[in-house]
Design a protein around this motif. Structure first.
Motif, mmCIF file in Angstrom:
data_model
loop_
_atom_site.group_PDB
_atom_site.id
_atom_site.type_symbol
_atom_site.label_atom_id
_atom_site.label_comp_id
_atom_site.label_asym_id
_atom_site.label_seq_id
_atom_site.Cartn_x
_atom_site.Cartn_y
_atom_site.Cartn_z
ATOM 1 N N ARG A 145 -7.452 -8.818 7.666
ATOM 2 C CA ARG A 145 -7.136 -9.834 6.668
ATOM 3 C C ARG A 145 -8.351 -10.089 5.778
ATOM 4 N NH1 ARG A 145 -3.194 -11.876 3.862
ATOM 5 N NH2 ARG A 145 -1.929 -11.517 5.711
ATOM 6 N N ASN A 146 -9.542 -10.109 6.371
ATOM 7 C CA ASN A 146 -10.764 -10.300 5.587
ATOM 8 C C ASN A 146 -10.983 -9.130 4.635
ATOM 9 O OD1 ASN A 146 -11.433 -12.772 6.694
ATOM 10 N ND2 ASN A 146 -12.674 -11.893 8.337
ATOM 11 N N ILE A 147 -10.731 -7.913 5.136
ATOM 12 C CA ILE A 147 -10.845 -6.741 4.268
ATOM 13 C C ILE A 147 -9.859 -6.855 3.111
ATOM 14 C CG2 ILE A 147 -10.504 -4.242 4.147
ATOM 15 C CD1 ILE A 147 -11.447 -4.085 7.066
ATOM 16 N N PHE A 148 -8.641 -7.274 3.418
ATOM 17 C CA PHE A 148 -7.583 -7.441 2.421
ATOM 18 C C PHE A 148 -7.994 -8.462 1.365
ATOM 19 C CE2 PHE A 148 -3.769 -9.798 1.080
ATOM 20 C CZ PHE A 148 -3.008 -8.766 0.539
ATOM 21 N N GLU A 149 -8.486 -9.625 1.832
ATOM 22 C CA GLU A 149 -8.806 -10.716 0.916
ATOM 23 C C GLU A 149 -10.075 -10.444 0.114
ATOM 24 O OE1 GLU A 149 -6.977 -13.081 0.076
ATOM 25 O OE2 GLU A 149 -5.431 -13.034 1.612
ATOM 26 N N GLN A 150 -11.067 -9.808 0.746
ATOM 27 C CA GLN A 150 -12.367 -9.645 0.093
ATOM 28 C C GLN A 150 -12.496 -8.353 -0.693
ATOM 29 O OE1 GLN A 150 -15.394 -10.251 3.090
ATOM 30 N NE2 GLN A 150 -14.463 -12.168 3.782
ATOM 31 N N SER A 151 -11.483 -7.505 -0.642
ATOM 32 C CA SER A 151 -11.543 -6.244 -1.373
ATOM 33 C C SER A 151 -11.667 -6.504 -2.873
ATOM 34 C CB SER A 151 -10.282 -5.417 -1.102
ATOM 35 O OG SER A 151 -10.247 -4.282 -1.950
ATOM 36 N N LEU A 152 -12.522 -5.719 -3.539
ATOM 37 C CA LEU A 152 -12.673 -5.821 -4.982
ATOM 38 C C LEU A 152 -11.538 -5.112 -5.714
ATOM 39 C CD1 LEU A 152 -16.531 -5.245 -5.321
ATOM 40 C CD2 LEU A 152 -15.285 -7.417 -5.290
ATOM 41 N N ASP A 153 -10.794 -4.279 -4.980
ATOM 42 C CA ASP A 153 -9.620 -3.624 -5.549
ATOM 43 C C ASP A 153 -8.389 -4.497 -5.327
ATOM 44 O OD1 ASP A 153 -10.936 -1.308 -6.423
ATOM 45 O OD2 ASP A 153 -10.863 -0.453 -4.411
ATOM 46 N N ALA A 154 -7.402 -4.328 -6.184
ATOM 47 C CA ALA A 154 -6.144 -5.058 -6.031
ATOM 48 C C ALA A 154 -5.339 -4.429 -4.891
ATOM 49 C CB ALA A 154 -5.350 -5.014 -7.328
ATOM 50 N N VAL A 155 -5.116 -5.192 -3.834
ATOM 51 C CA VAL A 155 -4.342 -4.728 -2.684
ATOM 52 C C VAL A 155 -3.066 -5.569 -2.624
ATOM 53 C CG1 VAL A 155 -4.333 -4.278 -0.208
ATOM 54 C CG2 VAL A 155 -6.488 -4.179 -1.476
ATOM 55 N N PHE A 156 -1.929 -4.915 -2.457
ATOM 56 C CA PHE A 156 -0.663 -5.655 -2.516
ATOM 57 C C PHE A 156 0.378 -5.013 -1.616
ATOM 58 C CE2 PHE A 156 -0.692 -2.465 -5.848
ATOM 59 C CZ PHE A 156 0.524 -1.818 -5.652
ATOM 60 N N ILE A 157 1.408 -5.802 -1.327
ATOM 61 C CA ILE A 157 2.580 -5.328 -0.588
ATOM 62 C C ILE A 157 3.809 -5.688 -1.412
ATOM 63 C CG2 ILE A 157 3.987 -5.664 1.483
ATOM 64 C CD1 ILE A 157 1.369 -6.175 3.016
ATOM 65 N N THR A 158 4.719 -4.730 -1.559
ATOM 66 C CA THR A 158 5.974 -4.977 -2.268
ATOM 67 C C THR A 158 7.141 -4.564 -1.381
ATOM 68 O OG1 THR A 158 6.289 -2.789 -3.286
ATOM 69 C CG2 THR A 158 4.760 -4.316 -4.391
ATOM 70 N N ASP A 159 8.334 -4.994 -1.765
ATOM 71 C CA ASP A 159 9.515 -4.455 -1.083
ATOM 72 C C ASP A 159 9.811 -3.075 -1.674
ATOM 73 O OD1 ASP A 159 10.783 -4.854 -3.526
ATOM 74 O OD2 ASP A 159 11.829 -6.663 -2.894
ATOM 75 N N ILE A 160 10.866 -2.448 -1.222
ATOM 76 C CA ILE A 160 11.155 -1.087 -1.644
ATOM 77 C C ILE A 160 11.510 -1.020 -3.126
ATOM 78 C CG2 ILE A 160 13.630 -1.111 -1.157
ATOM 79 C CD1 ILE A 160 11.084 1.751 -0.399
ATOM 80 N N ASN A 161 11.885 -2.183 -3.728
ATOM 81 C CA ASN A 161 12.191 -2.237 -5.155
ATOM 82 C C ASN A 161 10.963 -2.564 -5.999
ATOM 83 O OD1 ASN A 161 15.029 -1.727 -4.875
ATOM 84 N ND2 ASN A 161 15.259 -3.839 -4.137
ATOM 85 N N LEU A 162 9.782 -2.577 -5.336
ATOM 86 C CA LEU A 162 8.489 -2.830 -5.986
ATOM 87 C C LEU A 162 8.316 -4.265 -6.466
ATOM 88 C CD1 LEU A 162 7.868 0.468 -8.019
ATOM 89 C CD2 LEU A 162 7.015 -0.173 -5.769
ATOM 90 N N GLN A 163 9.065 -5.211 -5.856
ATOM 91 C CA GLN A 163 8.802 -6.623 -6.137
ATOM 92 C C GLN A 163 7.683 -7.091 -5.216
ATOM 93 O OE1 GLN A 163 12.121 -9.313 -5.973
ATOM 94 N NE2 GLN A 163 10.888 -11.115 -6.466
ATOM 95 N N LEU A 184 7.251 -13.248 -8.438
ATOM 96 C CA LEU A 184 8.547 -13.161 -9.117
ATOM 97 C C LEU A 184 8.660 -11.879 -9.943
ATOM 98 C CD1 LEU A 184 8.778 -16.846 -10.424
ATOM 99 C CD2 LEU A 184 9.893 -15.888 -8.392
ATOM 100 N N MET A 185 7.604 -11.056 -9.928
ATOM 101 C CA MET A 185 7.551 -9.859 -10.771
ATOM 102 C C MET A 185 7.619 -8.581 -9.945
ATOM 103 S SD MET A 185 4.512 -11.109 -13.386
ATOM 104 C CE MET A 185 4.720 -9.731 -14.520
ATOM 105 N N HIS A 186 7.910 -7.484 -10.639
ATOM 106 C CA HIS A 186 7.883 -6.147 -10.053
ATOM 107 C C HIS A 186 6.694 -5.379 -10.636
ATOM 108 C CE1 HIS A 186 12.014 -7.478 -9.452
ATOM 109 N NE2 HIS A 186 12.174 -6.522 -8.549
ATOM 110 N N LEU A 187 6.158 -4.437 -9.888
ATOM 111 C CA LEU A 187 5.022 -3.656 -10.372
ATOM 112 C C LEU A 187 5.308 -2.978 -11.716
ATOM 113 C CD1 LEU A 187 2.194 -2.486 -10.016
ATOM 114 C CD2 LEU A 187 3.182 -0.683 -8.576
ATOM 115 N N PRO A 188 6.491 -2.370 -11.918
ATOM 116 C CA PRO A 188 6.756 -1.727 -13.222
ATOM 117 C C PRO A 188 6.709 -2.700 -14.397
ATOM 118 C CG PRO A 188 8.285 -0.903 -11.569
ATOM 119 C CD PRO A 188 7.547 -2.054 -10.940
#
Length: 484
Positions: A145-163, A184-188
């Motif tokens: 979780r610390n790696i996730f939060e402190q990463s300088l890169d954008a790290v994300f999880i979406t559903d299969i529809n990329l929301q 409320l948004m999708h990656l595309p």
């Protein structure tokens, strides 16, 4: 070997009945293998404080605690981040209480009348072993979780529809949106190329991973950022697929590469120009001197006309060589402090006739507060004039020609955006835009933008260009702000 057999296990029994405490503690002390330190807490608040302080390894809580219940104590302890195993005791079995206690977070539920040494030994052993496993999982979870939060890169999880379902802080900073909005948004929705978004979605839905896919995203402020996407398709405990992704912003790297390439082109061209200038000027000087000598010696009027043609064209060639040399060498500048707003007003005043004759609508969005820069006023005016003249000429055939000048300060730079709605620049031409001697104009020499780049770089600034064929072009000039 069980954890409680290796060291003294600290146990707290929470019970308002001293006899029940004595009976339970005696069962525990009768366990042959193991060392135990047992304490008694008969008050609800006293027990809660000890549990908040993680004072013991395991807790036995009676369901009846005067006006309050063991379930209430269990819930408050869990909310206070008590991670040690908690076992609920009751005078008689009750399935509803059992379910509620286990749902809240109890490790076990025991009936007092059924207690014995063997059952308590098994309960303590299982609880401590399970607690050890859970704590190890929690420790790893906190680490990742610390790696996730402190990463300088954008790290994300979406559903299969990329929301979006979960994002780290760097995602908010990259996209420029709050977490609430992004969920409320999708990656595309953030991609400049919508077709790429559709292909990406189809690719991931088919179960294939994405590695180092370059894409341009549009931030909340309208800026374009170039990123590298890596994404994998994962499966949760319920068998549902989700996407785990990482976006690495390479905008600054791309910008640096582009600026380095332009600098290398200018340097290589400069070396070529200096060589050619030397080789051309020597025979050119001989031609000029010879023409002058012939003019002095020959009084024939017709010959004099031809000699004059030779001298004029020799001078023209010399002037071209001088221009080539000036465009290829680092501009020498003498800087003084001044505002970018004043400089641009002077440039626009000089370009006013062209703007009027071409019937170009001028729109100015200029920040009111002074943006002070260090500049060679004359040379910087030449650089901006080159861009504005090119913009006006790009709108020759437009009936609704519009030139927009936007000036703002951001991240230590005075940013001047010059936007036209002209013919735009093709991708093929974009790569050679600032290359000396490259031009798409019929009578152009291709030195205007090369000279402009040279001047801006001499001011420790840089230029970005965005263009779309048929819709127009934006030149963004970045110049460092100066603080007194």
């Amino acid at each position: 070997m069980s954890p409680f057999l290796q060291k003294t296990t600290r146990i707290l029994i929470v019970d308002d009945d001293e006899d029940d405490f004595f009976i339970t503690s005696q069962y525990i002390l009768d366990i042959e293998e193991g060392k135990f330190y047992i304490e008694w807490a008969k008050q609800f608040n006293e027990a809660l404080e000890l549990m908040r302080d993680h004072a013991f390894d395991i807790y036995f809580i009676d369901y009846r605690l005067g006006a309050k219940t063991g379930v209430e104590l269990l819930q408050l302890a869990i909310e206070a981040k008590c991670e040690e195993p908690i076992i609920l005791l009751t005078g008689k079995g009750n399935r509803e209480i059992d379910r509620l206690a286990m749902k809240i977070g109890a490790f076990d539920y025991l009936v007092k009348s059924e207690l014995n040494t063997e059952k308590l030994e098994r309960t303590i052993r299982y609880a401590l072993e399970r607690s050890s496993y859970i704590n190890a999982i929690r420790k790893n979870e906190r680490k990742f979780r610390n790696i996730f939060e402190q990463s300088l890169d954008a790290v994300f999880i979406t559903d299969i529809n990329l929301q979006f379902r979960e994002l780290n802080k760097a995602s908010n900073e990259l996209f420029g949106y709050s977490s609430e909005t992004l969920l409320l948004m999708h990656l595309p929705d953030l991609l400049e190329d919508q077709l790429l978004g559709e292909r990406l979605k189809h690719y991931l839905e088919s179960g294939q991973d994405v590695n180092d896919l370059e894409m341009d995203i549009i931030t909340a402020s309208g800026d374009k950022r170039t990123c590298i996407l890596s994404a994998t398709v994962e499966t949760d405990l319920e068998g549902k697929h989700y996407i785990q992704g990482l976006l690495h912003d390479i905008s600054n790297l791309k910008k640096t590469e582009w600026l380095t390439l332009q600098a290398e082109k200018l340097a290589a061209t400069g070396r070529l120009v200096r060589t050619l200038a030397h080789e051309v000027r020597n025979p050119l000087n001989n031609i000029t001197l010879s023409a002058d000598q012939l003019l002095q010696e020959n009084t024939d009027q017709e010959a004099g006309v031809y000699m004059d043609v030779i001298r004029r064209n020799a001078q023209r060639i010399s002037n071209i060589i001088t221009q080539l040399l000036n465009s290829s060498r680092q501009a020498e500048i003498e800087v003084i402090a001044g505002t970018i707003q004043l400089l641009l007003e002077e440039v626009l005043a000089e370009a006013a006739d062209s703007i009027t004759l071409k019937e170009v609508a001028l729109v100015k969005l200029i920040q009111e507060g002074p943006l002070t820069i260090l500049s060679d006023h004359h040379k910087l005016k030449i650089a901006f004039m080159n861009i504005i003249v090119n913009a006006i000429e790009a709108m020759n055939d437009k009936n609704d020609a519009k030139l927009m000048i936007r000036v703002s300060g951001k991240n230590g730079y005075a940013i001047t955006e010059i936007t036209d709605n002209g013919c735009g620049i093709s991708p093929e031409s974009m790569g050679r835009l600032f290359e000396p001697y490259y031009t798409s104009k019929r009578n152009g020499m291709g030195l205007g933008l090369a000279s402009t780049m040279n001047i801006i770089q001499s001011h420790k600034g840089f230029i970005e260009v965005n263009s779309e064929v048929g819709r127009g072009t934006t030149f963004s000039v970045y110049l460092p702000l100066h603080e007194e």
